[in-house]
Write a protein that holds these residues in place. Structure first.
Motif, PDB file in Angstrom:
ATOM      1  N   GLY A   1       0.821  -1.208   0.000  1.00 63.51           N
ATOM      2  CA  GLY A   1       0.000   0.000   0.000  1.00 63.51           C
ATOM      3  C   GLY A   1       0.851   1.252   0.000  1.00 63.51           C
ATOM      4  O   GLY A   1       2.085   1.193   0.032  1.00 63.51           O
ATOM      5  N   GLY A   2       0.179   2.389  -0.013  1.00 64.74           N
ATOM      6  CA  GLY A   2       0.867   3.673  -0.012  1.00 64.74           C
ATOM      7  C   GLY A   2       0.683   4.455  -1.293  1.00 64.74           C
ATOM      8  O   GLY A   2       1.420   5.416  -1.547  1.00 64.74           O
ATOM      9  N   ARG A   3      -0.305   4.056  -2.108  1.00 62.85           N
ATOM     10  CA  ARG A   3      -0.551   4.786  -3.360  1.00 62.85           C
ATOM     11  C   ARG A   3      -1.229   6.116  -3.043  1.00 62.85           C
ATOM     12  O   ARG A   3      -2.275   6.125  -2.388  1.00 62.85           O
ATOM     13  N   PRO A   4      -0.700   7.206  -3.537  1.00 65.11           N
ATOM     14  CA  PRO A   4      -1.400   8.476  -3.335  1.00 65.11           C
ATOM     15  C   PRO A   4      -2.569   8.591  -4.293  1.00 65.11           C
ATOM     16  O   PRO A   4      -2.540   8.035  -5.391  1.00 65.11           O
ATOM     17  N   ASP A   5      -3.598   9.269  -3.876  1.00 62.97           N
ATOM     18  CA  ASP A   5      -4.734   9.489  -4.763  1.00 62.97           C
ATOM     19  C   ASP A   5      -4.390  10.537  -5.806  1.00 62.97           C
ATOM     20  O   ASP A   5      -3.693  11.519  -5.525  1.00 62.97           O
ATOM     21  N   GLY A   6      -4.873  10.327  -7.016  1.00 63.54           N
ATOM     22  CA  GLY A   6      -4.630  11.268  -8.094  1.00 63.54           C
ATOM     23  C   GLY A   6      -5.586  12.450  -8.033  1.00 63.54           C
ATOM     24  O   GLY A   6      -6.599  12.432  -7.336  1.00 63.54           O
ATOM     25  N   THR A   7      -5.278  13.481  -8.782  1.00 66.88           N
ATOM     26  CA  THR A   7      -6.084  14.695  -8.789  1.00 66.88           C
ATOM     27  C   THR A   7      -6.604  15.043 -10.178  1.00 66.88           C
ATOM     28  O   THR A   7      -7.321  16.028 -10.329  1.00 66.88           O
ATOM     29  N   VAL A   8      -6.217  14.256 -11.181  1.00 71.56           N
ATOM     30  CA  VAL A   8      -6.627  14.537 -12.558  1.00 71.56           C
ATOM     31  C   VAL A   8      -7.349  13.328 -13.124  1.00 71.56           C
ATOM     32  O   VAL A   8      -6.881  12.201 -13.001  1.00 71.56           O
ATOM     33  N   SER A   9      -8.482  13.573 -13.758  1.00 76.96           N
ATOM     34  CA  SER A   9      -9.251  12.507 -14.389  1.00 76.96           C
ATOM     35  C   SER A   9      -9.970  13.091 -15.591  1.00 76.96           C
ATOM     36  O   SER A   9     -10.926  13.852 -15.453  1.00 76.96           O
ATOM     37  N   ARG A  10      -9.476  12.727 -16.781  1.00 77.64           N
ATOM     38  CA  ARG A  10     -10.075  13.255 -18.006  1.00 77.64           C
ATOM     39  C   ARG A  10     -10.328  12.117 -18.992  1.00 77.64           C
ATOM     40  O   ARG A  10      -9.489  11.232 -19.176  1.00 77.64           O
ATOM     41  N   ALA A  11     -11.464  12.166 -19.638  1.00 75.82           N
ATOM     42  CA  ALA A  11     -11.820  11.137 -20.614  1.00 75.82           C
ATOM     43  C   ALA A  11     -10.790  11.045 -21.729  1.00 75.82           C
ATOM     44  O   ALA A  11     -10.531   9.961 -22.263  1.00 75.82           O
ATOM     45  N   SER A  12     -10.166  12.155 -22.059  1.00 78.56           N
ATOM     46  CA  SER A  12      -9.194  12.199 -23.153  1.00 78.56           C
ATOM     47  C   SER A  12      -7.924  11.418 -22.846  1.00 78.56           C
ATOM     48  O   SER A  12      -7.113  11.174 -23.741  1.00 78.56           O
ATOM     49  N   MET A  13      -7.738  10.985 -21.587  1.00 80.15           N
ATOM     50  CA  MET A  13      -6.514  10.294 -21.184  1.00 80.15           C
ATOM     51  C   MET A  13      -6.628   8.779 -21.290  1.00 80.15           C
ATOM     52  O   MET A  13      -5.679   8.062 -20.957  1.00 80.15           O
ATOM     53  N   THR A  14      -7.766   8.268 -21.739  1.00 81.66           N
ATOM     54  CA  THR A  14      -7.998   6.817 -21.690  1.00 81.66           C
ATOM     55  C   THR A  14      -7.507   6.069 -22.927  1.00 81.66           C
ATOM     56  O   THR A  14      -7.809   4.889 -23.089  1.00 81.66           O
ATOM     57  N   GLY A  15      -6.751   6.735 -23.774  1.00 80.22           N
ATOM     58  CA  GLY A  15      -6.236   6.075 -24.980  1.00 80.22           C
ATOM     59  C   GLY A  15      -5.225   4.986 -24.700  1.00 80.22           C
ATOM     60  O   GLY A  15      -4.891   4.204 -25.594  1.00 80.22           O
ATOM     61  N   ASP A  16      -4.742   4.903 -23.453  1.00 74.49           N
ATOM     62  CA  ASP A  16      -3.771   3.864 -23.097  1.00 74.49           C
ATOM     63  C   ASP A  16      -4.424   2.530 -22.765  1.00 74.49           C
ATOM     64  O   ASP A  16      -3.725   1.535 -22.551  1.00 74.49           O
ATOM     65  N   LEU A  17      -5.750   2.486 -22.702  1.00 76.22           N
ATOM     66  CA  LEU A  17      -6.430   1.230 -22.379  1.00 76.22           C
ATOM     67  C   LEU A  17      -6.366   0.275 -23.568  1.00 76.22           C
ATOM     68  O   LEU A  17      -6.705   0.664 -24.697  1.00 76.22           O
ATOM     69  N   PRO A  18      -5.942  -0.959 -23.349  1.00 75.45           N
ATOM     70  CA  PRO A  18      -5.891  -1.931 -24.455  1.00 75.45           C
ATOM     71  C   PRO A  18      -7.281  -2.133 -25.052  1.00 75.45           C
ATOM     72  O   PRO A  18      -8.241  -2.386 -24.312  1.00 75.45           O
ATOM     73  N   PRO A  19      -7.436  -2.032 -26.355  1.00 74.38           N
ATOM     74  CA  PRO A  19      -8.752  -2.167 -26.976  1.00 74.38           C
ATOM     75  C   PRO A  19      -9.157  -3.624 -27.152  1.00 74.38           C
ATOM     76  O   PRO A  19      -8.310  -4.481 -27.444  1.00 74.38           O
ATOM     77  N   PRO A  20     -10.445  -3.941 -26.974  1.00 75.30           N
ATOM     78  CA  PRO A  20     -10.898  -5.331 -27.179  1.00 75.30           C
ATOM     79  C   PRO A  20     -10.852  -5.742 -28.653  1.00 75.30           C
ATOM     80  O   PRO A  20     -10.773  -6.933 -28.955  1.00 75.30           O
ATOM     81  N   LYS A  21     -10.889  -4.759 -29.565  1.00 72.39           N
ATOM     82  CA  LYS A  21     -10.855  -5.056 -31.004  1.00 72.39           C
ATOM     83  C   LYS A  21      -9.406  -4.987 -31.492  1.00 72.39           C
ATOM     84  O   LYS A  21      -9.019  -4.066 -32.211  1.00 72.39           O
ATOM     85  N   GLN A  22      -8.606  -5.933 -31.071  1.00 70.88           N
ATOM     86  CA  GLN A  22      -7.202  -5.960 -31.478  1.00 70.88           C
ATOM     87  C   GLN A  22      -6.768  -7.405 -31.641  1.00 70.88           C
ATOM     88  O   GLN A  22      -6.592  -8.127 -30.655  1.00 70.88           O
ATOM     89  N   ARG A  23      -6.586  -7.844 -32.874  1.00 66.78           N
ATOM     90  CA  ARG A  23      -6.201  -9.219 -33.160  1.00 66.78           C
ATOM     91  C   ARG A  23      -4.691  -9.395 -33.217  1.00 66.78           C
ATOM     92  O   ARG A  23      -4.179 -10.487 -32.996  1.00 66.78           O
ATOM     93  N   ASN A  24      -3.962  -8.316 -33.504  1.00 67.95           N
ATOM     94  CA  ASN A  24      -2.512  -8.402 -33.655  1.00 67.95           C
ATOM     95  C   ASN A  24      -1.853  -8.415 -32.281  1.00 67.95           C
ATOM     96  O   ASN A  24      -1.889  -7.418 -31.550  1.00 67.95           O
TER      97      ASN A  24
END
Length: 318
Positions: free
Chosen positions: A147-170
């Motif tokens: 434990g010991g994770r600090p809570d974040g202060t920024v949350s924007r929908a535009s930042m979610t491009g790092d999520l692995p997409p389910p539509k990826q065969r390669n």
């Protein structure tokens, strides 16, 4: 907390600058982090996860997914829980619209605030809840989570491009989402095993059912899914056919048999990952220990917008 749009933008800007100054590299996660400052912390989290599981057998899968989606966007900082007055927080992004479990986190947080005020971070709650989701599904398998994770202060929908997409065969392209975070291809294979739990809406994979030319899906399985979905995008199908409530290795057997609903899961039946998938199939002890190690590793991903422990997981402290 209601704010005008301009005030919200100003808050994000201030938080971003503060985040650059408070980058989490200097802080190391610690096992038994709350042993002295809040001894009941982990037991409270487990108690609420167990209650949630008793009420809804699908909730463990949702809590695992919530932690995963949090960690892949600016590190494990609880930012996926935040709300924004303009409706453009992480949780409002398309990949996160189906996330569940916020109410479970709220209940955990309320008890922790009553017991140890402003001590246990929302980010740590997510990490412990994910661990305890495995614990209730396996009948007691528990691994230690620092434990010991600090809570974040920024949350924007535009930042979610790092999520692995389910539509990826390669598989190589899929792997880049993990390696860019400092995780390995092996971590990707093991963490994908979380899909031994849960379901997917037919609208997520329905395009795979429209043609018999999709060589990444067993023909009989495709026909069964067509009947199950019945042209309704809101119908659901198990990610791990035949074992959606069992934390087991049947997911990997289904990968090898081309019986997965998501292309990102079908991608693991590739030369680069085939040996590891085959190794995990049917070896429960290896899977659970490997999964625990990969979850702890993923749970250590850090962001650059660290703030104070939030007293409400849905808003930033001011």
């Amino acid at each position: 907390m209601a704010m005008k749009r301009g005030a919200t933008a100003a808050l994000w800007l201030v938080a971003a600058v503060a985040g650059m100054l408070l980058h989490a590299d200097a802080q190391t996660l610690v096992y038994k982090y709350y042993a002295q400052k809040c001894p009941a912390a982990e037991s409270i989290v487990f108690d609420e996860v167990q209650k949630a599981w008793n009420a809804d057998r699908s909730m463990p899968a949702s809590l695992l997914r919530l932690h995963f989606h949090d960690c892949f966007v600016n590190g494990c900082d609880g930012s996926v829980l935040l709300e924004a007055s303009d409706g453009q927080a992480e949780k409002n992004a398309q990949p996160n619209l189906s996330l569940r479990g916020y109410d479970v986190v709220d209940r955990v947080k309320a008890r922790l605030e009553a017991t140890c005020k402003q001590t246990v971070s929302c980010a740590d709650i997510l990490a412990y809840a994910a661990r305890d989701s495995v614990r209730v599904m396996t009948g007691g398998y528990k691994y230690e989570v620092p434990g010991g994770r600090p809570d974040g202060t920024v949350s924007r929908a535009s930042m979610t491009g790092d999520l692995p997409p389910p539509k990826q065969r390669n598989v190589d392209q899929l792997a880049r989402y993990f390696t860019s975070k400092g995780l390995t291809v092996d971590d990707m294979v093991v963490l994908s095993g979380a899909h031994t739990l849960g379901v997917a809406r037919c609208g997520t994979f329905g395009y795979r059912l429209t043609s018999d030319g999709d060589k990444g899906m067993d023909a009989a399985f495709r026909n069964a899914l067509r009947k199950q979905c019945n042209y309704n995008s809101n119908n659901v199908a198990a990610l791990d056919a035949g074992s959606e409530y069992g934390f087991d290795t049947s997911y990997y057997a289904n990968v090898l048999a081309n019986r997965t609903v998501l292309e990102s899961d079908a991608a693991l039946n590739s030369p680069r990952t085939l040996a590891r998938v085959t190794q995990l199939r049917g070896n429960q002890a290896l899977f659970t220990s490997s999964f625990a190690a990969a979850m702890v590793k993923m749970g250590g991903l850090r962001g650059g917008y660290a703030g104070k422990v939030r007293d409400n997981c849905r808003r930033v402290r001011t």
